[in-house]
Design a protein around this motif. Structure first.
Motif: not given
Length: 133
Positions: A14, A16-17, A19-20, A38, A40, A53
């Motif tokens: 997961d 993106e979540r 990292l945020n 960022v 990949q 990521l």
């Protein structure tokens, strides 16, 4: 005395979540001075897992190295990191100190691991940080 620290970040669960969430914690608790774009990347080592990521943050701290490193491991745990049997296996977040007070302190940088070198070099260049020799 405050020292500048560059921390690499990587995730493939997961991403993106995570990292945020990681960014929000670090910015609130430490304050992010800069961040790399960022990227990949394909897995390194164990291949049977999703791409990662990867990025890096420039931070500043007055904590000693060991205390700050333990803080980062605590952030990993708070985000749900569980170390599995495969060292290079999937992870929700991985935070590593790469540069500490202009000194390279992590082998992934000296071993030219693309997923670390690219984001870290971006921050070094953006913030005119010269590495000690």
């Amino acid at each position: 005395m405050m020292v500048r620290v560059i921390v690499s970040v990587g995730t493939n669960i997961d991403p993106e979540r995570n990292l945020n969430k990681c960014r929000a914690i670090l910015d609130t608790e430490v304050g992010i001075l800069g961040e790399a774009e960022v990227i990949q990347t394909a897995p390194d080592g164990y291949q049977n897992q999703p791409d990662f990521l990867n990025g890096a943050y420039l931070l500043s701290t007055d904590r000693p190295y060991d205390e700050f490193n333990q803080y980062l491991k605590n952030v990993e745990e708070r985000l749900g990191r569980v170390k599995g049997p495969i060292k290079s296996g999937p992870r929700c977040i991985d935070l590593d100190i790469i540069i500490w007070d202009s000194q390279v302190v992590h082998d992934d940088y000296t071993q030219n691991k693309h997923y670390v070198v690219v984001p870290v070099n971006e921050l070094l260049e953006q913030h005119a940080i010269e590495l000690a020799t």
